[in-house]
Structures are given as structure tokens and as C-alpha cells.
Design a protein around this motif. Structure first.
Motif, PDB file in Angstrom:
ATOM      1  N   ARG A 102      47.014  39.210  43.667  1.00 22.18           N
ATOM      2  CA  ARG A 102      46.744  40.388  42.848  1.00 22.18           C
ATOM      3  C   ARG A 102      47.576  40.428  41.562  1.00 22.18           C
ATOM      4  NH1 ARG A 102      43.316  40.015  45.985  1.00 22.18           N
ATOM      5  NH2 ARG A 102      42.447  41.592  47.412  1.00 22.18           N
ATOM      6  N   ASP A 109      51.072  37.795  47.295  1.00 20.81           N
ATOM      7  CA  ASP A 109      50.035  38.322  46.422  1.00 20.81           C
ATOM      8  C   ASP A 109      50.278  38.002  44.946  1.00 20.81           C
ATOM      9  OD1 ASP A 109      52.130  40.009  45.797  1.00 20.81           O
ATOM     10  OD2 ASP A 109      51.203  41.825  46.622  1.00 20.81           O
ATOM     11  N   GLU A 165      47.876  48.075  44.370  1.00 23.16           N
ATOM     12  CA  GLU A 165      46.462  48.108  44.697  1.00 23.16           C
ATOM     13  C   GLU A 165      46.095  49.371  45.463  1.00 23.16           C
ATOM     14  OE1 GLU A 165      43.202  44.843  46.075  1.00 23.16           O
ATOM     15  OE2 GLU A 165      45.070  44.906  47.192  1.00 23.16           O
ATOM     16  N   GLN A 181      40.914  48.060  48.034  1.00 19.24           N
ATOM     17  CA  GLN A 181      40.803  46.655  47.647  1.00 19.24           C
ATOM     18  C   GLN A 181      39.941  46.523  46.404  1.00 19.24           C
ATOM     19  OE1 GLN A 181      39.486  44.312  50.998  1.00 19.24           O
ATOM     20  NE2 GLN A 181      41.526  44.249  51.871  1.00 19.24           N
ATOM     21  N   HIS A 226      41.627  35.638  44.138  1.00 17.13           N
ATOM     22  CA  HIS A 226      41.563  37.025  44.588  1.00 17.13           C
ATOM     23  C   HIS A 226      41.167  37.098  46.061  1.00 17.13           C
ATOM     24  CE1 HIS A 226      40.042  41.173  44.972  1.00 17.13           C
ATOM     25  NE2 HIS A 226      40.872  41.471  43.981  1.00 17.13           N
TER      26      HIS A 226
END
Length: 304
Positions: free
Chosen positions: A292, A260, A76, A79, A287
């Protein structure tokens, strides 16, 4: 100069074509697991024996496969978006991701010919406890984690930058063989009287934290597999929220860092193979909790 020459020969992997192979808890004693019963037949349809797993590792190694982390594929930025990363491997090598579902050692599996829990040996190495048919308690390489560790120790080039497997955890029976969930906690308002209270629950929670930290340092990562092994693709949003909130309350605090990764129970995604839509409320909620990486099950060629 030798290092630079070797680096120049490396091949960049196509990250959109990295396969993901997953296993359940491994079977040590098939005679006790694959019984001619509904449960035994269910085990036989989804589970792998220890010798099979060892042969799979050897064959994948011979075919040039190399373990990578989901975080090696993309990460990522801020964000707002995921950015592709480069994975460079020697010619003939192929990246893949490995995970294991339900690393919880459920109560209903006790005495079924599989490991009962994970623990640390005197050297701080993750191993498994296994109860033999004659009630003899043994410790050793009875499941994926210690077996994979043994294999990578022998073949370090099977692991890219120390990557191991992703361990997917539910919560309703606790994790890693320890009854850590609030439903076993007699002091909790969410204690379930149908469960046998765990008088050592705080000590077990502390030990699991130590265990998950050791696993992280060993190259393993963790994923949510929901709290109650719920089908997120089918259940209503409010039920999904209630379930994942219990996971966040009971499992997430036992992990060494925020989780995540979501490995969907039953492989049941909250959308089809297209990108998640902005109006997908289930995705937006997951989310918002920090997830993610989302892994489903698809028998067709893999896609990323």
C-alpha cells in the motif's frame, strides 16, 4: 490544563510535503571502503560514513525535523482507499520519513569496512557485529539502527510516537546478515549449488524472526526492496512477478507482520509521478499482495 494548552499550540503538518531521506549501510572504516577501484568508487557515490550520519542526525534535529512513520501519513480504510491522517507537531517542527536500503549485509561487502550483521545484545537491544581490519570482532553502534536508537534515547522529541526508520530488505543473500534464503538451503529444490550451503539455516531463520520482532517493538518498520534488487520500472511483468514471489516466499515469513511497503530498487517506480492507473498491471499485482505504500527516488522536491 498544561497538556491541553500545549496541544492547542500544535501545528498540523502538510502531509503532501513530507520529505523522505534514505541511506545505505553506513561506513565505519572509509580506508577499506572507498578504495580507488570501481567498487570503492561506487560505494563512495551512494554511502554515508558513521560520523557523517551522526552529524546529519544532529543537524536535522537542530533544524526541527521529527521522524514519522509512513503509517502516520495515511492509512487504509477498508480495502478501497487511503485516508489522510493528521500529524500534529510543536511550532517549528517538521515531519520527515527515514529509510535504509539493502539492510542485508551482502556477502560481497564482507571485509569492506562496514558492519557484517545485526544481532541482539544481552539486554535484547539491536546492535551490529563489525570485523575490524585486524579481524577483531566487535559489537556496538556500527550502523543506522543502533546509532538512531542512541540518538532518539538522547532526544526523544526527534521521534513522533516512537517512529524510527523503515528497513528495506532484498532476499537473495538472506536478511540482516544471515544467509536465510532458499538458495542457501541444501534441502530446498531452489538451492543454488554456486552458493555455500548454510547448515544452520533453520536456526538463523528463527533468530531473524526474533530480531525483526525486537526491531518492530523498537519502532522500526520493514519494506520489500525486491528479492534480487531488480529494476521494477524496466523489467517485464512476468519477471517482476517471479522476483516478488521469491521475496514473499523467503523474506515475508521472517517479518513480524505482513509487509505493506515497497521501496523500489534503484528508486525505479512502475509509473511516473501521476497516480497509478487502474490498468497498470505491475501496480495491480503488488497491490494484490498487500502493498500500500510505494517509495521511489526523485531528486526534485518531494511529493506524496
Amino acid at each position: 490544563a498544561d497538556i491541553e494548552a500545549a496541544k492547542a499550540a500544535l501545528v498540523e503538518q502538510d502531509i503532501t510535503k513530507i520529505p523522505h531521506v534514505f541511506f545505505h549501510i553506513l561506513v565505519e572504516d572509509p580506508e577499506r571502503t572507498f578504495l580507488d577501484t570501481r567498487q570503492g568508487k561506487g560505494y563512495n557515490s551512494v554511502m554515508t560514513t558513521v560520523p557523517e550520519f551522526e552529524k546529519i542526525l544532529e543537524q536535522m534535529y537542530q533544524r526541527g525535523y521529527v521522524l514519522v512513520s509512513l503509517h502516520d501519513i495515511a492509512d487504509e480504510i477498508g480495502q478501497e482507499k487511503m485516508e489522510k491522517k493528521k500529524i500534529l507537531l510543536p511550532p517549528g517542527k517538521k515531519a520527515f520519513v527515514m529509510s535504509q536500503d539493502d539492510v542485508n549485509y551482502y556477502e560481497y561487502m564482507e571485509g569492506s569496512g562496514c558492519a557484517d550483521k545485526m544481532l541482539l545484545d544481552k539486554d535484547g537491544k539491536p546492535v551490529c557485529e563489525y570485523v575490524d581490519w585486524d579481524k577483531t570482532v566487535k559489537t556496538g553502534s556500527y550502523d543506522l539502527v543502533p546509532i538512531l536508537d542512541d540518538f532518539v534515547e538522547k532526544h526523544p522529541d526527534f521521534s513522533y510516537r516512537g517512529a524510527k526508520a523503515v528497513l528495506a530488505l532484498t532476499g537473495y543473500n538472506g536478511v540482516l546478515g544471515y544467509r536465510t534464503d532458499e538458495s542457501y538451503d541444501a534441502a530446498s529444490p531452489n538451492y543454488d549449488p554456486d552458493m555455500k550451503a548454510n547448515p544452520n539455516i533453520e536456526a538463523d531463520r528463527a533468530y531473524v524472526k526474533k530480531l525483526t520482532q525486537a526491531l518492530k517493538e523498537d519502532g522500526y518498520e520493514f519494506a520489500s526492496h525486491s528479492w534480487g534488487h531488480r529494476d521494477y520500472g524496466k523489467i517485464e511483468l512476468e519477471h517482476m512477478k517471479a522476483d516478488i514471489d521469491r521475496w514473499e516466499r523467503n523474506v515475508a515469513p521472517l517479518l513480524p507482520e505482513p509487509c505493506d511497503t515497497m521501496i523500489y530498487p534503484f528508486g525505479s517506480d512502475v509509473e511516473d509521478w501521476k497516480l497509478y492507473a487502474d490498468n497498470n498491471e505491475k501496480y495491480q499485482y503488488l497491490h494484490s499482495l498487500g502493498f500500500r505504500y510505494f517509495c521511489n527516488v526523485d531528486s526534485r522536491p518531494c511529493w506524496v
